[in-house]
Design a protein around this motif. Structure first.
Motif, short mmCIF file in Angstrom:
data_model
loop_
_atom_site.label_atom_id
_atom_site.label_comp_id
_atom_site.label_asym_id
_atom_site.label_seq_id
_atom_site.Cartn_x
_atom_site.Cartn_y
_atom_site.Cartn_z
N ASN A 103 0.83 -1.22 0.00
CA ASN A 103 0.00 0.00 0.00
C ASN A 103 0.86 1.26 0.00
O ASN A 103 0.59 2.22 -0.73
N CYS A 104 1.90 1.26 0.82
CA CYS A 104 2.78 2.42 0.87
C CYS A 104 3.49 2.60 -0.47
O CYS A 104 3.65 3.73 -0.96
N GLY A 105 3.91 1.49 -1.10
CA GLY A 105 4.56 1.55 -2.40
C GLY A 105 3.66 2.14 -3.46
O GLY A 105 4.09 2.95 -4.31
N ASP B 176 3.78 4.89 8.23
CA ASP B 176 4.10 5.33 6.87
C ASP B 176 5.55 5.81 6.75
O ASP B 176 6.21 5.52 5.75
N GLN B 177 6.06 6.51 7.77
CA GLN B 177 7.42 7.03 7.70
C GLN B 177 8.44 5.89 7.65
O GLN B 177 9.39 5.91 6.87
N TYR B 178 8.21 4.87 8.49
CA TYR B 178 9.12 3.73 8.53
C TYR B 178 9.12 3.00 7.18
O TYR B 178 10.17 2.69 6.61
N LEU B 179 7.92 2.72 6.66
CA LEU B 179 7.81 1.99 5.40
C LEU B 179 8.36 2.81 4.23
O LEU B 179 8.95 2.25 3.30
N THR B 180 8.17 4.13 4.28
CA THR B 180 8.73 4.98 3.22
C THR B 180 10.25 4.88 3.20
O THR B 180 10.85 4.75 2.13
N ASN B 181 10.88 4.94 4.37
CA ASN B 181 12.33 4.81 4.43
C ASN B 181 12.81 3.47 3.89
O ASN B 181 13.81 3.39 3.18
N VAL B 182 12.07 2.41 4.21
CA VAL B 182 12.41 1.07 3.70
C VAL B 182 12.28 1.04 2.18
O VAL B 182 13.15 0.52 1.47
N LEU B 183 11.21 1.63 1.66
CA LEU B 183 10.99 1.62 0.21
C LEU B 183 12.04 2.45 -0.53
O LEU B 183 12.42 2.10 -1.65
N LEU B 184 12.50 3.53 0.06
CA LEU B 184 13.56 4.32 -0.58
C LEU B 184 14.80 3.47 -0.76
O LEU B 184 15.48 3.55 -1.80
N LYS B 185 15.14 2.67 0.24
CA LYS B 185 16.30 1.79 0.12
C LYS B 185 16.07 0.71 -0.94
O LYS B 185 16.94 0.44 -1.77
N ILE B 186 14.91 0.09 -0.88
CA ILE B 186 14.61 -0.99 -1.83
C ILE B 186 14.64 -0.47 -3.27
O ILE B 186 15.21 -1.10 -4.17
N ASN B 187 14.03 0.69 -3.49
CA ASN B 187 13.98 1.25 -4.84
C ASN B 187 15.39 1.53 -5.37
O ASN B 187 15.70 1.24 -6.54
N SER B 188 16.27 2.08 -4.51
CA SER B 188 17.65 2.34 -4.94
C SER B 188 18.38 1.05 -5.24
O SER B 188 19.12 0.95 -6.23
N LYS B 189 18.19 0.03 -4.42
CA LYS B 189 18.89 -1.24 -4.62
C LYS B 189 18.47 -1.92 -5.92
O LYS B 189 19.28 -2.59 -6.57
N LEU B 190 17.20 -1.74 -6.30
CA LEU B 190 16.68 -2.40 -7.49
C LEU B 190 16.85 -1.56 -8.76
O LEU B 190 16.32 -1.89 -9.80
N GLY B 191 17.61 -0.46 -8.66
CA GLY B 191 17.92 0.31 -9.85
C GLY B 191 17.03 1.50 -10.09
O GLY B 191 17.22 2.22 -11.08
#
Length: 885
Positions: free
Chosen positions: A504-506, A591-606
């Motif tokens: 959902n956050c993504g 939401d803040q925690y999941l946003t931070n996690v998604l920022l990392k995931i997005n960068s790692k996946l290109g």
């Protein structure tokens, strides 16, 4: 057809990898030219930004007497049996007694002693060489046993006890070594290069402060000192206590000589009964649960106070048997004439009950402390011993201890100001006779300095105009996550809920995330298995469920930070299988925690979370038109005291120019505790270069449309001012040779910047209790009088007191103005803080070594006589990614 990474167009910038450049692998070593560099001087100060009035924790110092001269003397101390004495404690006592006994022979000069081999006076002593005999009473009282020995009789022990309290005689030789004029400090402040170094004079001034602290009974740790005052103690668990003290050192600045004083913290063993320490250290409640092998390692060389004799002793080990079964031989005392002179065996417990009249409450069934010598053990029951205060704890803190220390030791800006001004008044440095003789007095208030607040850089994000960093909406280039899964290593966490919330956050941030392929829970019976075994079992479970490798794995760990699962899990994913992974340990999901996690995931996946507005519009000064590579370099060392753990050198290099926010990492092991990176250029016997820089240069070329960097900006982290020339002469030389090895004759223009975080300058607002605003920069008054340096607080300090980064520009061939360079560094801080410093990457990769047996390492490099296990290389599927985010 499989998609090749890095072939997209981003705002018209093609990133299709061109053919490799012509590489000359057989370039002869003598063809490589070394360039010599020297540290540049400041040519200007910055002007951009809003002006702000600040305070700095520098206390202004009056100009030293230009005619005053320190005379340095070498000190040699020997005992009656001609053994060299190197104990700092005894050395300081001897110098004190020397002054008391021979003051007239020394012309009444006050002595400044460094605790080791150097003595200083203001002006000369009457002679260039002295031989003194100094008598020190009770000097070895600490070594008295006060306890029974397994190899010596009690009568012999009594003789040693009496001998210990007798006077001891020492020989002190004092001989002239050098002159150190204080005038050199004035020259340094004016930015004049002198024949002699002002650092020597500054070092003597610092020794004066250390000597004052030693005379007050403080624990000394470099230029910091700590009092035995429970009001300064902070329990952090495990028998460890944080103690708050002060750092103080003299520094030449643009505004004159100053005393830099700051609150400092070190770790000590919690003083008190030894048994209480062991229970806390091993986190057990009963003595029967103590691991005595672990206790023996922990207690070795610690100092204890034997309460029944009020005597300080050093632990060398533990008895092999419990107190009530540990025998030793003693001679029968002469009050029993029938058996006088005979030797009898007696237990330690019986000795203390019958001969000392001490009833032991609980330690009869526990091992004894051995406070003797390797071949002459002397035993003490545990309950009679307490740890002496102010003994340093030098091992690495656990994540729980570290979090506790940070939480309890924070100080708000105004609290820190008050602590410092109270301390400067309390210690009354102006009353010191040696400082008086130098004509030195110290201000009692913090230094006023003018700073500037740089404009917050704008970011380009998706579906919006430029925004400031705190206003996340959607990502600039979100990735799409099709095949992924979640694994849970026994964390108390609903992973179904985590996956739903992440999806959902993504969606709100522009990332399309399919439902996870599988949710894998660890078998509860495996919780007590080794970390490596737990990871292997998890992968067996995943392979049984999956035909193809997923794009991504979300891993839920049971402990926050430094979980012992982290290292082997990352190694398995990144090295063995080439799968991108993100580890989390959520205490609460929002939401803040999941946003931070998604920022990392997005960068790692290109994907690309954001770009600087100036980067997006291709308008970065001095970089937009010239292919520029940015390097971030750091070395991570093993825990204190572990000289067998290799150091990890990590370098990140920018890619896909003209972008400056995409990076690739390269990592190597090197000799323990060595700070200079030795694998930047690594020629092999076949003529190829297996070094870090070659790897990053080729990647830059492949991802930057066939452009070679003609400018390189180097950010070096973790080096002190004394190592700046080594960075230029060793590391910069390797970078140049690596570039030449690729067949290039024209050396790129280089700008080298050292970023220091471990310094003691703090900045405060002059007109308010809050931390300085983000973007605060200072390049006047408190900076180096000659070199190009500045302080920058890039981010807002939410808790505690902000610590600015201290930047030193060593070389600048590119030709940045002060404003351009300060704004560039400020902007890079907002792109992604880990991108331009390799600190976190080195620390992360060190986790791989933590769990690698030598047999698991891909190879072993021999450095001297010590083989150094090499890090296994990253899997080709992830080696070009930002796996370290």
């Amino acid at each position: 057809m499989e998609k090749v990474p890095g072939t997209e167009e981003i705002d018209g910038i093609p990133t299709l990898p061109p053919p490799l450049p012509n590489i000359s692998p057989n370039l002869e070593p003598q063809q490589l030219v070394s360039a010599k560099y020297s540290i540049i001087s400041r040519c200007e100060v910055g002007t951009t930004g809003r002006h702000i009035q600040l305070l700095a924790n520098h206390f202004e110092v009056s100009k030293p007497d230009p005619d005053a001269i320190f005379f340095q003397y070498s000190v040699s101390i020997t005992s009656e049996d001609k053994r060299t004495i190197e104990s700092k404690g005894i050395g300081r006592k001897l110098i004190d007694r020397l002054y008391q006994t021979y003051s007239s022979e020394l012309a009444g000069k006050n002595l400044v002693y460094d605790g080791e081999k150097s003595l200083y006076t203001v002006g000369p002593l009457p002679h260039n060489k002295f031989d003194f005999t100094v008598v020190l009473e009770d000097s070895f009282a600490k070594r008295d046993n006060g306890s029974p020995g397994a190899s010596k009789s009690s009568s012999e022990a009594t003789k040693r006890s009496k001998h210990s309290f007798q006077s001891k005689t020492f020989k002190l030789e004092i001989s002239y070594a050098a002159k150190i004029p204080l005038h050199s400090i004035s020259l340094a402040i004016r930015g004049v290069e002198a024949d002699y170094s002002a650092q020597d004079a500054l070092r003597v001034l610092d020794i004066i402060l250390r000597q004052q602290a030693a005379n007050r009974g403080c624990l000394l740790v470099r230029q910091s000192f700590f009092h035995d005052d429970s009001r300064n103690f902070t329990e952090v668990g495990g028998g460890v206590t944080g103690v708050r003290g002060f750092h103080s050192s003299f520094r030449p600045t643009k505004g004159g000589l100053s005393l830099n004083m700051d609150v400092s913290t070190t770790m000590i063993l919690t003083p008190g009964p030894v048994i209480d320490f062991l229970l806390a250290n091993q986190n057990v409640k009963e003595t029967r649960n103590i691991d005595w092998a672990k206790a023996k390692r922990m207690l070795r060389n610690l100092r204890v106070l034997a309460r029944h004799r009020n005597m300080e002793l050093k632990i060398i080990g533990l008895s092999e048997k419990p107190c009530n079964r540990q025998f030793f031989s003693m001679k029968v005392k002469n009050n029993d004439s029938a058996n006088e002179g005979q030797t009898v065996d007696i237990t330690v417990h019986e000795y203390f009950v019958k001969h000392c009249g001490i009833e032991l409450e609980y330690s009869a069934f526990l091992p004894c402390l051995d406070v003797g010598k390797p071949k002459r053990p002397n035993y003490l029951p545990l309950e009679l011993c307490s740890l002496v205060p102010l003994q340093r704890y030098t091992k690495a803190l656990s994540s729980v201890q570290r979090a506790s220390l940070v939480e309890k030791s924070r100080q708000k800006p105004q609290e820190r100001i008050l602590s410092l001004t109270d301390a400067i008044k309390k210690y009354r440095y102006d009353d010191d006779p040696v400082l008086k003789a130098c004509g030195i007095s110290i201000e009692k208030q913090l230094t006023h300095v003018e700073g500037r607040v740089l404009e917050t850089p704008k970011l380009k994000v998706g579906k919006s105009d430029d925004c400031i960093p705190s206003q996340w909406k959607t990502l600039l280039k979100p990735t799409r996550i099709e095949s992924w899964l979640v694994v849970n290593f026994s964390a108390r966490c609903d992973i179904s809920r985590v996956s739903r919330e992440l999806i959902n956050c993504g969606r709100n941030k522009g990332i399309h995330i399919e439902r996870p392929h599988t949710l894998a829970e660890e078998d509860p019976h495996l919780r007590r298995a080794t970390p490596g075994a737990r990871v292997e079992k998890m992968f067996e479970q995943l392979q049984a469920k999956l035909k193809d490798a997923p794009d991504f794995i979300l891993c839920v760990l049971p402990e926050r930070k430094n979980s012992d699962i982290y290292g082997p899990w990352k190694k398995k994913c990144l090295i063995d299988f080439g799968i991108v992974t993100q580890c989390i340990s959520p205490s609460k999901i929002n939401d803040q925690y999941l946003t931070n996690v998604l920022l990392k995931i997005n960068s790692k996946l290109g994907g690309i979370n954001s770009l600087l507005a100036i980067e997006h519009s291709n308008n970065v000064p001095l970089i937009k038109d010239t292919p520029t590579m940015i390097l971030g370099m750091d070395v991570s060392h093993g825990s204190p005291g572990r000289s067998d753990i290799p150091s990890i050198a990590a370098v990140v290099g920018s890619r896909r120019w003209p972008l400056i926010s995409r990076y690739r990492a390269s990592v190597r092991t090197q000799s323990p505790k060595v700070e200079m990176i030795d694998a930047l250029y690594k020629p092999k016997a076949d003529g190829t270069d297996d070094g870090i820089i070659q790897e990053l240069l080729v990647d830059f070329y492949q991802t930057s449309n066939g452009r070679k960097p003609t400018q390189i900006i180097v950010f070096r982290d973790g080096v002190s001012e004394s190592q700046f020339n080594q960075v230029l002469n060793i590391e910069l030389d390797q970078i140049i040779k690596a570039y030449q090895h690729l067949g290039e004759k024209d050396i790129p223009k280089l700008t080298v910047i050292v970023a220091q975080k471990n310094h003691h300058t703090k900045l405060f607002q002059a007109s308010g209790p809050e931390n300085v605003p983000p973007g605060t920069v200072v390049d006047t008054k408190i900076v180096h009088p000659r070199n190009f340096d500045f302080y920058l607080c890039a981010h807002a300090g939410m808790i505690g007191t902000s610590r600015p980064a201290h930047y030193h520009v060593l070389v600048d061939e590119i030709g940045f103005s002060a404003d351009d360079l300060q704004n560039l560094i400020h902007s890079l801080s907002y792109v992604y803080q880990r991108s331009t410093t390799a600190t976190s990457i080195a620390a992360q990769m060190a986790q791989f070594m933590k769990f690698d047996d030598s047999s698991d390492a891909s190879s072993v490099t021999s450095v001297g006589n010590a083989p150094i296990p090499e890090l296994p290389r990253l899997h080709e599927n992830v080696e070009g990614s930002m796996f370290f985010c």
